[in-house]
Structure formats: C-alpha cells, structure tokens
Design an enzyme around this catalytic site. Sequence first.
Site, short mmCIF file in Angstrom:
data_model
loop_
_atom_site.label_atom_id
_atom_site.label_comp_id
_atom_site.label_asym_id
_atom_site.label_seq_id
_atom_site.Cartn_x
_atom_site.Cartn_y
_atom_site.Cartn_z
CD GLU A 93 7.76 28.21 -62.08
OE1 GLU A 93 8.10 28.27 -63.22
OE2 GLU A 93 7.63 27.28 -61.06
CB CYS A 99 15.54 14.74 -76.17
SG CYS A 99 15.23 13.40 -77.73
#
Length: 194
Positions: free
Chosen positions: A90, A178
């Site tokens: 992260e 996408c």
Amino acid sequence: MMHVVRQHTGWIEVICGSMFSGKTEELIRRLRRAMIARQKVAIFKPKIDTRYSTTEIVSHDKQKIKSKAVEKPEEILHHALEAQVVGIDEAQFFDNSLVDICQKLANMGKRVIVAGLDQDYLGKPFEPIPQLLAVAEYITKTHAICVVCGNPANHTYRKTKQKDKVVVGAADIYEARCRNCFVPPEKEEEEESQ
Ligand code: ZN
C-alpha cells in the site's frame, strides 16, 4: 586497468495496478519465496491501512504475512537494517520520502519490493508510485477484471461520492474497471447535471 569490484547489489521492484488486481498476492508470493530461501525479510505497511489487520498484510483473498505498520517511511529504514529483502505494501499511502528511503535500502544491497496503486479514483497517477516506477529496476503491472464488461481493468472506480483522495475501503467502496467503463467522478457529475 579498471578495477571491477563485485559488490552485493540491491534493487527495487514495483508491483502496481488497480484495486483487486492481485498486487498484495504477488507481493506475498515473492516474499514467501525469499523466506523459503531463508533470506531475512522485513515487511511494512502504512498505519493508515487497517482494513484487515494491523500486524499483517492481507490480500483480498485473505492470504496473510506478518508486517509492521509504520507512520513514516524513515521508520522503515530504521527497522529494515538487518533485512536482505524489504517488502512494502500500500505504498500509495506514504509520502514522497518513500522514494529516497527505497533508494537508500537498495543502495545498501537490499532487494526492495514495493506494491501500490498507480492511479487514484480520478484516474490520476498516485504519488509516490510514479516516482518509484522511474527509479525501479523491475516493474510489474497487474490487472483486475472489469466488473462491467470483463475486459482487463486498469482503473479503480469509486462507487461512493466521497471526494477525499484517500478513502480506505474494499469492495464496498471500489470496483475495478477498464478504460472504456471507467468514468472519472467529475465527468459523471457533469453528465448527471445535463
Ligand atoms: Zn469494462
């Protein structure tokens, strides 16, 4: 004649992509391989990310590995002195000083593996990942699957209307999309108000 001094060389690997693309799974896989080879491994994550655990990094598919939560990148340097391999998860939640810290660790001969989101919910580069990509020896871009159409997904879409750059969450707040199906929030609002 030139002297070639063989030294123990470190390097930086970056694993980046959208949420749900398997970044943490890939980080855990590499760190496990190093542990099996009995290399000394130290693993870190930012204190902000306590979604699943404060003492482990945990992938969305519930794989775990012990880690230390730190507030600032300098703490990594302090705790990783003995390590041969340093894992950082992260990384987008750390400030830009992470880049120098990773460089220092690699210059000390360590293998540094960093995983993080490369784009924020607006689809903009998420610092310090772009800077890390520039100095890394190896880059892996992971892809999720678009929940709308099933194409490879490179974007993280935020389903809620929160505007902070950092909103920690999982499938309750985010989904992978996408290029075709990703709509940045400001554009979405424009379309709604028309
Ligand atoms: Zn799609």
